[in-house]
Design an enzyme around this catalytic site. Sequence first.
Site, mmCIF file in Angstrom:
data_model
loop_
_atom_site.group_PDB
_atom_site.id
_atom_site.type_symbol
_atom_site.label_atom_id
_atom_site.label_comp_id
_atom_site.label_asym_id
_atom_site.label_seq_id
_atom_site.Cartn_x
_atom_site.Cartn_y
_atom_site.Cartn_z
ATOM 1 C CE LYS A 1 -0.420 6.114 7.904
ATOM 2 N NZ LYS A 1 -1.831 6.356 8.127
ATOM 3 C CB THR B 1 -0.086 26.188 -3.811
ATOM 4 O OG1 THR B 1 -1.249 26.455 -5.940
ATOM 5 C CG2 THR B 1 -0.670 27.734 -3.999
ATOM 6 C CG PHE C 1 -2.325 1.505 1.005
ATOM 7 C CD1 PHE C 1 -3.323 1.043 0.417
ATOM 8 C CD2 PHE C 1 -1.552 2.412 2.025
ATOM 9 C CE1 PHE C 1 -4.092 2.350 0.772
ATOM 10 C CE2 PHE C 1 -2.179 3.584 1.943
ATOM 11 C CZ PHE C 1 -3.229 3.646 1.332
ATOM 12 C CG ASP D 1 5.684 4.321 1.807
ATOM 13 O OD1 ASP D 1 4.954 5.124 2.735
ATOM 14 O OD2 ASP D 1 4.870 3.679 1.045
#
Length: 530
Positions: A393, A418, A256, A362
Amino acid sequence: MPDRSNLDRLHLWNWSRISQVCGMMASILRASCRSRRTMQVGGLCKSITSSAKPRASPALASASLQTKVDQPFFPNEPQHPVIRTAIPGPESQRCVRELDEVFDTRSLNMLANYRNSYGNYIADPDGNVLLDVYAQIASIPVGYSNPALLATATSPDMASAIINRPALGNFPQHDWADILKTGALRVAPRGLDQVFTAMAGSDANETAYKAAFMWKRRQERGGGDVDFSAEEIASSMNNQSPGSPHMSILSFRSAFHGRLFATLSTTRSKPVHKLDIPAFDWPQAPFPCLKYPLHEHARENAEEEGRCLAETEHLIQTFHHPVAAVVVEPVQSEGGDNHASPSFFRGLRAITRKHGILLIVDEVQTGVGATGKFWAHDHWQLPEPPDMVTFSKKAQTAGFYFGNSELRPNKPYRQFNTWMGDPARAILFRAIIQEIERLNLVENTAEVGEYLYEGLERLAQQYPDQIQNLRGKGQGTFLAWDSPRREDFLRRAKGLGVNIGGSGERAVRLRPMLIFQKHHGECVCVLLQL
């Protein structure tokens, strides 16, 4: 003795059985407890407040009577969960109905009252207070309503960052470098001294993928000084090659990495995440499926990891869209809490180096101390660092670390949006780092994880049909096991005052905060006996 009718209504367990369990678990856990120094906690703390007298969840109220084995980080933290109503109670149900009129509530776990949540405990609108070992899907680092973070949140620097939020790529604030150097970069992984800040974990991975593709094409062109061809420029506007090249990111089955378009193409955990969404034609390699306990299956597990590495290398060599990078989680958290050995990850690093591609680790869920090291990949003892490490997280912000300056695009505006992150969240991450260092929370997580694992291991030996494939030894509190009746267990846990989560099809996962201590671990182990 609590009101009998209330216990019947909540379907709670027999008091005599609970007392026996608590006594036995306290003996087991105290026997495995190792001495550690007492930690004094300063700062202003507050208690959970309520207009009515709380009623303790009986199982965990008994656990709270056992001898404490550590000094609380939050001295005024509740001593045990409080269950007043079924969950959800009447006030929660009313609030959910109101919310559902304007917001999709179908994924709702429980409604929370964060003003009354404190430390390791999460409160709801009905006055229920639960020990939270799920922590907003592993995202709360140092406790609810942490006084040190409150002080930071009310500081002039934070107020300015909130009301004057800059477009960082164009108008960064004057002290942005100092915020990064004293915060996110202070804890940067070894060998990675630069950071690209982002909004969320999916965003962090997505921009890391973009960096990998731009780096790969830079190598193929012959360097950053080689300009784009007219054909590349024109074809890119039509989503055609060579301007939009046929390259790929290799990920692993059950992985994931997020829910944006590129990250979703590397996510392989559940079909519901991917259905109806167009995806890139990118490869997936097998992730090791280890057998437990590890020491009894060393040969089979080594063979399984060797098989997975061989297939990974084969895909890199033969896949029809050349691979620019491999992305991997230290623990496949959403896909079922799947682990691999440090040897596997060292082999993966060697393969990426051999074939001239990048390794992206990751650490969105595993980073910031959860595994007993600040970064989970530190457990691997790599001879050289990964090329990029993504985070979010528990950092309460997001981005990716890197060390190779060639991972900066050769022209401005190629990695740009932005906001490009948020100074307010970067300031908060700095305060989180300071709190982690002040309380020595990475070491605490390693010690508590070892203590908790030993208690769970004993329970797994007692109840092998209920606690299967216990995993995470040596990985702090990043623990999990398989349960044949997982959903029933999670539901009962909430009724007893413990908020806990699952992953994959059968796994129960622990994702407590860094302030989770041994006396909290006793409560979890008591629950497993019921």
